[in-house]
Scaffold this motif. Structure first.
Motif, PDB file in Angstrom:
ATOM      1  N   UNK A  32     -26.854 -28.283  21.954  1.00 12.89           N
ATOM      2  CA  UNK A  32     -27.501 -28.597  23.222  1.00 12.89           C
ATOM      3  C   UNK A  32     -28.348 -29.866  23.157  1.00 12.89           C
ATOM      4  N   UNK A  33     -28.559 -30.382  21.941  1.00  8.30           N
ATOM      5  CA  UNK A  33     -29.347 -31.619  21.813  1.00  8.30           C
ATOM      6  C   UNK A  33     -28.554 -32.759  21.189  1.00  8.30           C
ATOM      7  N   UNK A  34     -27.415 -32.478  20.592  1.00  8.81           N
ATOM      8  CA  UNK A  34     -26.561 -33.528  20.027  1.00  8.81           C
ATOM      9  C   UNK A  34     -25.762 -34.177  21.157  1.00  8.81           C
ATOM     10  N   UNK A  35     -25.798 -35.494  21.221  1.00  2.00           N
ATOM     11  CA  UNK A  35     -25.041 -36.218  22.245  1.00  2.00           C
ATOM     12  C   UNK A  35     -23.784 -36.851  21.635  1.00  2.00           C
ATOM     13  N   UNK A  36     -22.896 -37.284  22.509  1.00  2.00           N
ATOM     14  CA  UNK A  36     -21.705 -38.009  22.051  1.00  2.00           C
ATOM     15  C   UNK A  36     -22.127 -39.278  21.324  1.00  2.00           C
ATOM     16  N   UNK A  37     -23.165 -39.915  21.797  1.00  2.00           N
ATOM     17  CA  UNK A  37     -23.705 -41.096  21.122  1.00  2.00           C
ATOM     18  C   UNK A  37     -24.118 -40.770  19.690  1.00  2.00           C
ATOM     19  N   UNK A  38     -24.768 -39.619  19.494  1.00  2.00           N
ATOM     20  CA  UNK A  38     -25.190 -39.201  18.148  1.00  2.00           C
ATOM     21  C   UNK A  38     -24.003 -39.014  17.217  1.00  2.00           C
ATOM     22  N   UNK A  39     -22.898 -38.508  17.741  1.00  2.00           N
ATOM     23  CA  UNK A  39     -21.697 -38.363  16.921  1.00  2.00           C
ATOM     24  C   UNK A  39     -21.155 -39.730  16.522  1.00  2.00           C
ATOM     25  N   UNK A  40     -21.155 -40.659  17.466  1.00  2.00           N
ATOM     26  CA  UNK A  40     -20.572 -41.982  17.218  1.00  2.00           C
ATOM     27  C   UNK A  40     -21.297 -42.734  16.110  1.00  2.00           C
ATOM     28  N   UNK A  41     -22.643 -42.675  16.100  1.00  2.00           N
ATOM     29  CA  UNK A  41     -23.364 -43.457  15.093  1.00  2.00           C
ATOM     30  C   UNK A  41     -23.988 -42.598  13.987  1.00  2.00           C
ATOM     31  N   UNK A  42     -23.389 -41.448  13.760  1.00  2.00           N
ATOM     32  CA  UNK A  42     -23.757 -40.591  12.627  1.00  2.00           C
ATOM     33  C   UNK A  42     -25.226 -40.176  12.643  1.00  2.00           C
ATOM     34  N   UNK A  43     -25.725 -39.863  13.842  1.00  2.00           N
ATOM     35  CA  UNK A  43     -27.107 -39.427  13.986  1.00  2.00           C
ATOM     36  C   UNK A  43     -27.180 -37.986  14.510  1.00  2.00           C
ATOM     37  N   UNK A  44     -26.146 -37.205  14.257  1.00  2.00           N
ATOM     38  CA  UNK A  44     -26.082 -35.845  14.801  1.00  2.00           C
ATOM     39  C   UNK A  44     -26.722 -34.800  13.895  1.00  2.00           C
TER      40      UNK A  44
ATOM     41  N   UNK B 190     -32.450 -33.033  12.044  1.00  2.00           N
ATOM     42  CA  UNK B 190     -32.503 -32.855  13.492  1.00  2.00           C
ATOM     43  C   UNK B 190     -31.872 -34.058  14.190  1.00  2.00           C
ATOM     44  N   UNK B 191     -31.147 -33.822  15.266  1.00  2.00           N
ATOM     45  CA  UNK B 191     -30.416 -34.909  15.933  1.00  2.00           C
ATOM     46  C   UNK B 191     -31.288 -36.118  16.265  1.00  2.00           C
ATOM     47  N   UNK B 192     -30.720 -37.291  15.987  1.00  2.00           N
ATOM     48  CA  UNK B 192     -31.297 -38.599  16.317  1.00  2.00           C
ATOM     49  C   UNK B 192     -32.587 -38.931  15.574  1.00  2.00           C
ATOM     50  N   UNK B 193     -32.851 -38.223  14.469  1.00  2.00           N
ATOM     51  CA  UNK B 193     -34.037 -38.558  13.672  1.00  2.00           C
ATOM     52  C   UNK B 193     -33.708 -39.524  12.542  1.00  2.00           C
ATOM     53  N   UNK B 194     -32.427 -39.606  12.173  1.00  2.00           N
ATOM     54  CA  UNK B 194     -31.996 -40.581  11.178  1.00  2.00           C
ATOM     55  C   UNK B 194     -30.468 -40.652  11.198  1.00  2.00           C
ATOM     56  N   UNK B 195     -29.919 -41.524  10.369  1.00  2.00           N
ATOM     57  CA  UNK B 195     -28.470 -41.642  10.282  1.00  2.00           C
ATOM     58  C   UNK B 195     -27.965 -41.202   8.920  1.00  2.00           C
ATOM     59  N   UNK B 196     -26.863 -40.469   8.920  1.00  2.00           N
ATOM     60  CA  UNK B 196     -26.211 -40.072   7.668  1.00  2.00           C
ATOM     61  C   UNK B 196     -24.738 -39.808   7.945  1.00  2.00           C
TER      62      UNK B 196
END
Length: 439
Positions: free
Chosen positions: A115-127, A163-169
């Motif tokens: 419910x908090x992960x966005x498509x954008x988060x998936x694209x740039x590995x921030x999910x 947690x989503x969008x707190x960093x990239x991995x």
């Protein structure tokens, strides 16, 4: 994707007239060395202003039948597939089928934080989504068909990484999920979407979603080097989809990335979003710097296949390397040779040694070594009188002797130095030394 010669050099094929900047002789010399020393199998293509100025292919599609590779050979390109998938997502945005800020819970209600992960988060590995290739038993099931439901179950069962969008991995799971989203919104299999939206419009002749390797279709098996080239197992392409299941070759890859940067696939505005780097990650693309020049692209690895794709916007220079046997010499070294040849910079050709160590001496080095400096163990074994090293949780790799107690693995820049009297081994990598003691 994870996991991470007998060869004949084929004729050099060039377009009429090289770039005045480009000197092909150095690359020719490198490929001759690689062939002579059985260090590499694969293909390269270099393109400038949309025109191919250099191609080369060495090695075999199939060693067992001596089927030679050619410029038409097709390879699994691993994670370069992610750049295609990101492009497809932006195509869907432009068609107003999705938007980057929508959450993924309607697609994957069982996924933690959906419910908090966005498509954008998936694209740039921030999910923060668990990477299924981290499964300890991944190599036990990766050659078998996996349904969408099973893959979602595997991903959902993993712990939240952050947690989503707190960093990239980096997580391959992100692009598996994006593949499923594309299938949902287009109501077609991923391979059909790829073909309709990118392959046909760009007239790519050698690019498609892979299946079982088919030598009759100019595809190639992949190999790892353990004293000799050994056939690698095939990941079932139901698993990686848009994260790593595309098949292509260097000329097609150059055409793809040139078209992407020319605004022929998605708008320049959306391309700029793909290129925006946050915590080292763009959206299906990475940023690189070579010889003080900026490039964009991606690399890939699946089974024994390795691939590199770079594009230099200022120079309109595209370089793609695909290999089905790269354990002896890293693709990035070939890339550096190509770039140094183009930008007129120095490059040292490798010196491959033929130093032979007596079998009984090799036997004295065998065993498991542990270090207080880094939390891994390295096991040294022997196969066909070649030393094999394997670090905890990593694939094994062959060692080449340069002295009676010094061994190297060029593809990873690793040097191991043994001291039997002390039961010690020194690992040298990245300019640092690590002390290991034999257990």
């Amino acid at each position: 994707m994870k996991k991470i010669i007998i060869a004949s050099l084929l004729a050099l094929i060039t377009a009429s007239g090289f770039s005045q900047n480009f000197n092909p002789q150095r690359l020719d010399s490198l490929f001759l060395l690689l062939e002579k020393n059985n260090k590499f199998m694969g293909s390269i293509a270099i393109s400038e202003n949309g025109k191919t100025i250099y191609t080369k292919s060495i090695g075999f599609d199939d060693i067992s039948t001596s089927k030679k590779s050619s410029v038409n050979t097709k390879y699994r390109i691993g994670s370069i597939s992610k750049t295609f998938t990101a492009s497809l997502i932006f195509k869907a945005v432009e068609e107003k089928k999705i938007n980057l800020n929508e959450t993924i819970d309607k697609y994957f209600p069982t996924l933690k934080n959906a419910k908090t992960i966005t498509i954008s988060n998936l694209l740039n590995h921030r999910s923060g989504v668990y990477d299924f290739t981290s499964d300890t038993d991944y190599l036990k099931w990766n050659t078998e068909y996996q349904s969408r439901a099973k893959m979602i179950e595997r991903i959902a069962a993993g712990a939240v990484t952050f947690e989503p969008d707190t960093k990239g991995q980096y997580s391959n799971s992100n692009y598996i999920l994006l593949s499923y989203i594309l299938e949902d919104i287009y109501k077609k299999p991923y391979g059909d979407i790829l073909n309709q939206q990118i392959v046909k419009p760009l007239k790519l002749k050698n690019t498609y979603l892979g299946g079982k390797i088919n030598l009759q279709n100019n595809e190639s098996f992949s190999y790892s080097l353990t004293g000799k080239w050994e056939n690698e197992k095939e990941t079932d392409m139901s698993i990686p989809l848009g994260a790593g299941a595309i098949v292509s070759n260097p000329t097609d890859l150059n055409s793809f990335i040139e078209s992407l940067f020319a605004g022929k696939i998605i708008s320049i505005e959306h391309l700029n979003q793909m290129k925006t780097i946050k915590d080292k990650y763009g959206m299906g693309i990475f940023e690189y710097t070579s010889f003080e020049r900026k490039a964009y692209g991606h690399n890939g690895g699946i089974d024994g296949f390795r691939s590199v794709l770079n594009y230099f916007p200022t120079e309109k220079l595209a370089i793609a390397i695909t290999s089905n046997g790269a354990m002896g010499y890293d693709n990035n070294n070939i890339l550096q040779c190509a770039l140094s040849s183009y930008f007129n910079k120095p490059f040292a050709l490798p010196a491959f040694s033929n130093f032979t160590v007596a079998p009984e001496t090799l036997d004295s080095y065998l065993g498991t070594y542990a270090s207080l400096q880094i939390p891994i163990k390295i096991t040294i074994s022997k196969k066909d009188n070649v030393m094999i090293a394997q670090a905890t949780g990593q694939p094994s790799f062959p060692l080449e002797a340069t002295a009676v107690n010094i061994f190297k693995f060029d593809a990873a820049g690793v040097v191991l130095q043994f001291y039997n009297d002390k039961k010690e081994m020194i690992l040298k990598q990245g300019g640092k030394d690590y002390l290991f003691t034999k257990e």
